[in-house]
Design a protein around this motif. Structure first.
Motif, mmCIF file in Angstrom:
data_model
loop_
_atom_site.group_PDB
_atom_site.id
_atom_site.type_symbol
_atom_site.label_atom_id
_atom_site.label_comp_id
_atom_site.label_asym_id
_atom_site.label_seq_id
_atom_site.Cartn_x
_atom_site.Cartn_y
_atom_site.Cartn_z
ATOM 1 N N GLY A 475 0.800 -1.221 0.000
ATOM 2 C CA GLY A 475 0.000 0.000 0.000
ATOM 3 C C GLY A 475 0.824 1.258 0.000
ATOM 4 O O GLY A 475 0.378 2.300 0.497
ATOM 5 N N GLN A 476 2.038 1.197 -0.549
ATOM 6 C CA GLN A 476 2.944 2.347 -0.545
ATOM 7 C C GLN A 476 2.938 3.040 -1.902
ATOM 8 O O GLN A 476 2.709 2.414 -2.938
ATOM 9 N N ARG A 477 3.193 4.341 -1.876
ATOM 10 C CA ARG A 477 3.223 5.148 -3.085
ATOM 11 C C ARG A 477 4.473 6.021 -3.086
ATOM 12 O O ARG A 477 5.060 6.297 -2.040
ATOM 13 N N LEU A 478 4.856 6.472 -4.260
ATOM 14 C CA LEU A 478 5.987 7.375 -4.376
ATOM 15 C C LEU A 478 5.560 8.804 -4.082
ATOM 16 O O LEU A 478 4.394 9.158 -4.259
ATOM 17 N N LEU A 479 6.523 9.564 -3.636
ATOM 18 C CA LEU A 479 6.335 11.000 -3.490
ATOM 19 C C LEU A 479 7.071 11.713 -4.609
ATOM 20 O O LEU A 479 8.203 11.368 -4.948
ATOM 21 N N LYS A 480 6.425 12.734 -5.168
ATOM 22 C CA LYS A 480 7.073 13.576 -6.166
ATOM 23 C C LYS A 480 6.675 15.013 -5.894
ATOM 24 O O LYS A 480 5.488 15.319 -5.795
ATOM 25 N N ASP A 481 7.675 15.853 -5.734
ATOM 26 C CA ASP A 481 7.433 17.267 -5.398
ATOM 27 C C ASP A 481 6.592 17.395 -4.134
ATOM 28 O O ASP A 481 5.732 18.284 -4.013
ATOM 29 N N GLY A 482 6.817 16.471 -3.185
ATOM 30 C CA GLY A 482 6.125 16.531 -1.910
ATOM 31 C C GLY A 482 4.728 15.963 -1.894
ATOM 32 O O GLY A 482 4.049 16.013 -0.864
ATOM 33 N N HIS A 483 4.281 15.406 -3.027
ATOM 34 C CA HIS A 483 2.918 14.881 -3.103
ATOM 35 C C HIS A 483 2.944 13.400 -3.481
ATOM 36 O O HIS A 483 3.756 12.970 -4.313
ATOM 37 N N ALA A 484 2.054 12.623 -2.876
ATOM 38 C CA ALA A 484 1.964 11.199 -3.184
ATOM 39 C C ALA A 484 1.367 10.997 -4.573
ATOM 40 O O ALA A 484 0.407 11.678 -4.957
ATOM 41 N N LEU A 485 1.939 10.063 -5.322
ATOM 42 C CA LEU A 485 1.404 9.699 -6.633
ATOM 43 C C LEU A 485 0.399 8.569 -6.439
ATOM 44 O O LEU A 485 0.772 7.439 -6.143
ATOM 45 N N GLU A 486 -0.877 8.872 -6.581
ATOM 46 C CA GLU A 486 -1.920 7.872 -6.322
ATOM 47 C C GLU A 486 -2.159 6.962 -7.525
ATOM 48 O O GLU A 486 -2.506 5.796 -7.390
ATOM 49 N N ASP A 487 -1.990 7.486 -8.714
ATOM 50 C CA ASP A 487 -2.270 6.727 -9.925
ATOM 51 C C ASP A 487 -1.152 5.704 -10.182
ATOM 52 O O ASP A 487 0.027 6.037 -10.116
ATOM 53 N N GLU A 488 -1.526 4.441 -10.476
ATOM 54 C CA GLU A 488 -0.534 3.392 -10.688
ATOM 55 C C GLU A 488 0.371 3.719 -11.866
ATOM 56 O O GLU A 488 1.598 3.507 -11.801
ATOM 57 N N ALA A 489 -0.174 4.241 -12.926
ATOM 58 C CA ALA A 489 0.634 4.585 -14.093
ATOM 59 C C ALA A 489 1.677 5.641 -13.755
ATOM 60 O O ALA A 489 2.825 5.587 -14.221
ATOM 61 N N ALA A 490 1.287 6.599 -12.934
ATOM 62 C CA ALA A 490 2.227 7.650 -12.536
ATOM 63 C C ALA A 490 3.349 7.076 -11.686
ATOM 64 O O ALA A 490 4.522 7.463 -11.824
ATOM 65 N N ASN A 491 3.010 6.143 -10.768
ATOM 66 C CA ASN A 491 4.036 5.493 -9.954
ATOM 67 C C ASN A 491 5.000 4.700 -10.823
ATOM 68 O O ASN A 491 6.224 4.760 -10.641
ATOM 69 N N ARG A 492 4.474 3.962 -11.769
ATOM 70 C CA ARG A 492 5.329 3.165 -12.650
ATOM 71 C C ARG A 492 6.231 4.068 -13.498
ATOM 72 O O ARG A 492 7.421 3.780 -13.692
ATOM 73 N N ALA A 493 5.664 5.145 -13.985
ATOM 74 C CA ALA A 493 6.444 6.062 -14.823
ATOM 75 C C ALA A 493 7.586 6.696 -14.031
ATOM 76 O O ALA A 493 8.720 6.815 -14.522
ATOM 77 N N GLU A 494 7.284 7.098 -12.798
ATOM 78 C CA GLU A 494 8.330 7.705 -11.965
ATOM 79 C C GLU A 494 9.414 6.692 -11.626
ATOM 80 O O GLU A 494 10.612 6.995 -11.680
ATOM 81 N N LEU A 495 9.024 5.467 -11.279
ATOM 82 C CA LEU A 495 10.010 4.425 -10.986
ATOM 83 C C LEU A 495 10.859 4.108 -12.208
ATOM 84 O O LEU A 495 12.076 3.908 -12.100
ATOM 85 N N THR A 496 10.238 4.066 -13.380
ATOM 86 C CA THR A 496 10.989 3.781 -14.601
ATOM 87 C C THR A 496 12.006 4.875 -14.881
ATOM 88 O O THR A 496 13.160 4.594 -15.249
ATOM 89 N N ALA A 497 11.605 6.128 -14.678
ATOM 90 C CA ALA A 497 12.535 7.247 -14.880
ATOM 91 C C ALA A 497 13.705 7.149 -13.906
ATOM 92 O O ALA A 497 14.875 7.365 -14.281
ATOM 93 N N GLN A 498 13.402 6.825 -12.638
ATOM 94 C CA GLN A 498 14.471 6.688 -11.656
ATOM 95 C C GLN A 498 15.387 5.516 -11.997
ATOM 96 O O GLN A 498 16.613 5.597 -11.829
ATOM 97 N N ALA A 499 14.812 4.407 -12.460
ATOM 98 C CA ALA A 499 15.616 3.246 -12.819
ATOM 99 C C ALA A 499 16.533 3.544 -13.999
ATOM 100 O O ALA A 499 17.695 3.105 -14.028
#
Length: 516
Positions: A475-499
């Motif tokens: 049940g964990q989400r990424l933070l970006k610019d201080g805000h939680a990314l609720e959308d699964e696609a947004a989380n995947r996109a951010e993780l892919t960019a970081q990877a």
């Protein structure tokens, strides 16, 4: 904060919450040897080492797994000692770690002589009785030529902060609700102090930096604050007072463990440097340095039986020191922060050195000197660059090749344990390198990318998918610019960019450092 009794094993030290999982590279014997050589002193070969008050044991476990020394140590908190032992066991290294108070541990008659003894975040937060025990331990158990690392709060930098600490601990002692626990007492003391400072007391007007200091205090981790400010014993001292404690153990000041402090050009004006050169007494010179920069935390190396090297012997010894970059070459800034503020690094000196080291292969300082002879670089320039790069955390001292081979298995076993723990926790953000014998900062997501790679996932997108599956299940989400990314696609996109950034940035460095 806690009343002491004959049965109080805490001795007034915070024990109901554990210390943070920090790693401290000043405890790496390889860095200690560089500091000694840079000060013109013969550096010992470190076979047996000891850490007093090792906390969660991150440093002692990493140094025990990744270096050649046999490590001993104690921490009075049994849960922290158990954590340290678990880390050591996961690496398959037999460290001798106890959960004893200093008085019990330091009086064991079966301990060897130590070539290196470290105390991080201990000295200022214990009683004079415990300081006497440790000073006697150093006298009896530090080998001739051996080094001691000790960090402590110092004056004059704490002159306006000490009253704030007193106020907060008095509130915690006198007004905290019964059974509030350390975190509750910390929160109550912070709220009260904020209210008091909001009334514009004369103390604030006489000490205009105090409110700003309190704002920084309030923003820090509560577990850290409890251990930093709310123990019964807390005593910042001048470096000369430290010298009085250690002189009966036959210890002499060997230099700062914070290598950036050793470079006068980034810390003092020309006039200040001249004043320091006129002072012959080493400890009084350090006192004056502390006044010039308003020092509040010292990290020092001390030595038993200093043997000063000739200029020739010092140069020859420093030429044998091996350096390796531990950060991506492209991300290393051409500035460094000293007491004078931000300073520019010489374009004639640093880019050639960094470019030479950009393949992350360890090289001796003598090799760097030889390779760059056509650039007109002098040995003293390369040595100063080494101190700045290591001090800033961009480079590290590399161990001899045969040591790397022997340490590789244990270091990588420890790292696999840390990577596995990253699935459920972000506490441990350091991995061990057999190349440097030390720890290196690797965040949780980066650790999970490495874990995915060890499990056959070859591409950054695969690492991101692997990481997201772990986070999503909890049940964990990424933070970006201080805000939680609720959308699964947004989380995947951010993780892919970081990877993808990791794949081209830090990962090649970590592979060269042989963390996996």
């Amino acid at each position: 904060m806690a009343s002491a009794s004959s049965s109080d094993w805490t001795s007034g030290y915070i024990a109901d919450i554990n210390y943070t999982h920090g790693y401290y590279r000043e405890l790496n014997p390889n860095q200690a040897r560089l500091a000694a050589l840079a000060s013109g002193l013969a550096a010992p070969k470190i076979r047996n080492a000891c850490e007093l008050g090792f906390g969660q044991g991150v440093s002692v476990a990493i140094h025990g797994a990744a270096g050649p020394a046999q490590w001993f140590g104690t921490d009075f908190n049994p849960s922290q000692a158990a954590h340290a032992r678990d880390l050591a066991d996961s690496a398959g290294v037999a460290l001798t770690l106890a959960d004893e108070a200093f008085e019990a541990f330091c009086t064991h008659d079966d301990l060897p002589e130590f070539d290196f003894i470290g105390l991080h975040g201990i000295w200022s937060w214990i009683s004079d009785a415990n300081r006497a025990v440790i000073a006697d331990f150093l006298r009896r158990k530090l080998a001739v030529g051996g080094l001691v690392y000790v960090s402590y709060n110092t004056l004059p930098g704490w002159a306006n902060g000490a009253p704030l600490r007193h106020l907060m601990t008095e509130h915690a002692e006198k007004l905290a609700a019964e059974g509030a626990g350390s975190i509750g007492r910390v929160e109550g003391a912070l709220s009260f102090t904020e209210r008091l400072l909001g009334l514009n007391p004369t103390f604030s007007r006489a000490n205009p930096q105090a409110p700003e200091r309190f704002s920084k205090i309030k923003s820090q981790n509560r577990a850290y604050l409890a251990h930093e400010y709310f123990n019964r014993d807390w005593d910042p001292m001048y470096v000369a007072d430290m010298g009085d404690w250690l002189s009966p153990a036959k210890l002499s000041y060997a230099g700062s463990a914070h290598l950036l402090d050793t470079v006068d050009a980034i810390n003092f004006s020309a006039e200040q440097q001249q004043l320091l050169k006129e002072i012959e007494d080493p400890l009084f010179r350090e006192t004056v340095r502390d006044f010039l920069v308003n020092q509040q935390f010292r990290r020092d190396y001390w030595i038993k039986g200093p043997r000063r090297l000739s200029s020739l012997a010092q140069a020859e010894s420093l030429r044998e020191v091996r350096l390796v970059l531990v950060k991506p070459r492209a991300g290393i800034p051409m500035t460094v922060n000293g007491a004078l503020g931000e300073a520019n690094l010489s374009e004639a000196v640093y880019p050639p050195i960094l470019d030479l080291l950009a393949d992350y292969t360890p090289r001796k300082i003598g090799e760097i000197e030889h390779s760059l002879r056509d650039k007109g670089l002098q040995l003293n320039q390369i040595i100063q660059a080494a101190l700045i790069l290591v001090g800033a955390g961009h480079a590290a001292v590399a161990q001899d090749k045969e040591v790397v081979v022997k340490a590789r298995k244990a270091a990588q076993k420890l790292n696999m344990e840390i990577l596995d723990r990253a699935r459920g926790s972000a506490d441990l953000v350091y991995l061990a390198s057999p190349v440097t014998g030390g720890g290196h900062d690797v965040g949780r997501f980066q650790q999970l990318f490495l874990l995915a790679r060890t499990r056959g996932r070859k591409q950054p997108a695969d690492w991101a998918d692997f990481t997201w599956s772990i986070l999503k299940a909890q049940g964990q989400r990424l933070l970006k610019d201080g805000h939680a990314l609720e959308d699964e696609a947004a989380n995947r996109a951010e993780l892919t960019a970081q990877a993808e950034d990791f794949a081209t940035g830090l990962m090649p460095v970590l592979l060269a450092l042989e963390v996996i």
